[in-house]
Design an enzyme around this catalytic site. Structure first.
Site, PDB file in Angstrom:
ATOM      1  N   MET A 130       0.836  -1.168   0.000  1.00 27.37           N
ATOM      2  CA  MET A 130       0.000   0.000   0.000  1.00 27.37           C
ATOM      3  C   MET A 130       0.876   1.224   0.000  1.00 27.37           C
ATOM      4  SD  MET A 130      -1.800   2.681   1.610  1.00 27.37           S
ATOM      5  CE  MET A 130      -0.607   3.526   2.204  1.00 27.37           C
ATOM      6  N   PRO A 131       1.357   1.597  -1.109  1.00 30.33           N
ATOM      7  CA  PRO A 131       2.129   2.837  -1.134  1.00 30.33           C
ATOM      8  C   PRO A 131       1.237   4.074  -1.045  1.00 30.33           C
ATOM      9  CG  PRO A 131       2.793   1.374  -2.906  1.00 30.33           C
ATOM     10  CD  PRO A 131       1.525   0.832  -2.330  1.00 30.33           C
ATOM     11  N   LEU A 132       1.764   5.078  -0.395  1.00 29.35           N
ATOM     12  CA  LEU A 132       1.208   6.427  -0.455  1.00 29.35           C
ATOM     13  C   LEU A 132       2.136   7.184  -1.384  1.00 29.35           C
ATOM     14  CD1 LEU A 132      -0.489   8.882   0.436  1.00 29.35           C
ATOM     15  CD2 LEU A 132       1.066   9.089   2.401  1.00 29.35           C
TER      16      LEU A 132
END
Length: 134
Positions: A1-3
């Site tokens: 889950m990259p931001l």
């Protein structure tokens, strides 16, 4: 889950901004095998002169079309996986007309317990979300 934070100089259309975001997201999905809905991007446009992005001595010039990308994600991926992601992002943005020298990526790693997706809980720690492994 990259931001993902994306910083660009002002002047692109809303459609172009969406294409940049989508291209980066598609590269992340392809390389890391994440779900489509793991899509968290913050796009910021800056007036002229607020982005400084020199070549760090590599011998090329950037243009005002530079795209500064920060990817915040969990630690644990190999250097090979990161390099494949960098190449995939550059290729996707290249398909949109962004020259390779104008793709700047900073990659920041942290731990599963460093994320809260809402309600003041660390969902990876509570087990509400599975920790991505790829």
């Amino acid at each position: 889950m990259p931001l993902v934070r994306i910083d660009v100089n002002a002047g692109r259309s809303p459609e172009e901004l969406q294409q940049l975001s989508r291209g980066i997201h598609d590269a992340i999905l392809a390389e890391y095998g994440l779900p489509e809905r793991d899509y968290f991007h913050i796009m910021t446009e800056h007036p002229a002169g607020q982005i400084v992005a020199q070549d760090a001595g590599l011998g090329f010039e950037r243009t005002p079309e530079v795209v500064m990308i920060q990817i915040f994600t969990q630690a644990g991926r190999s250097q090979e996986a990161k390099q494949a992601l960098f190449a995939a992002v550059a290729a996707k943005l290249g398909n949109l007309g962004v020259a390779g020298e104008n793709v700047f990526i900073g990659y920041v790693e942290n731990a599963a317990g460093d994320w809260s997706f809402g309600f003041g809980r660390a969902q990876y720690v509570t087990g509400e979300l599975a920790v991505p492994r790829k």
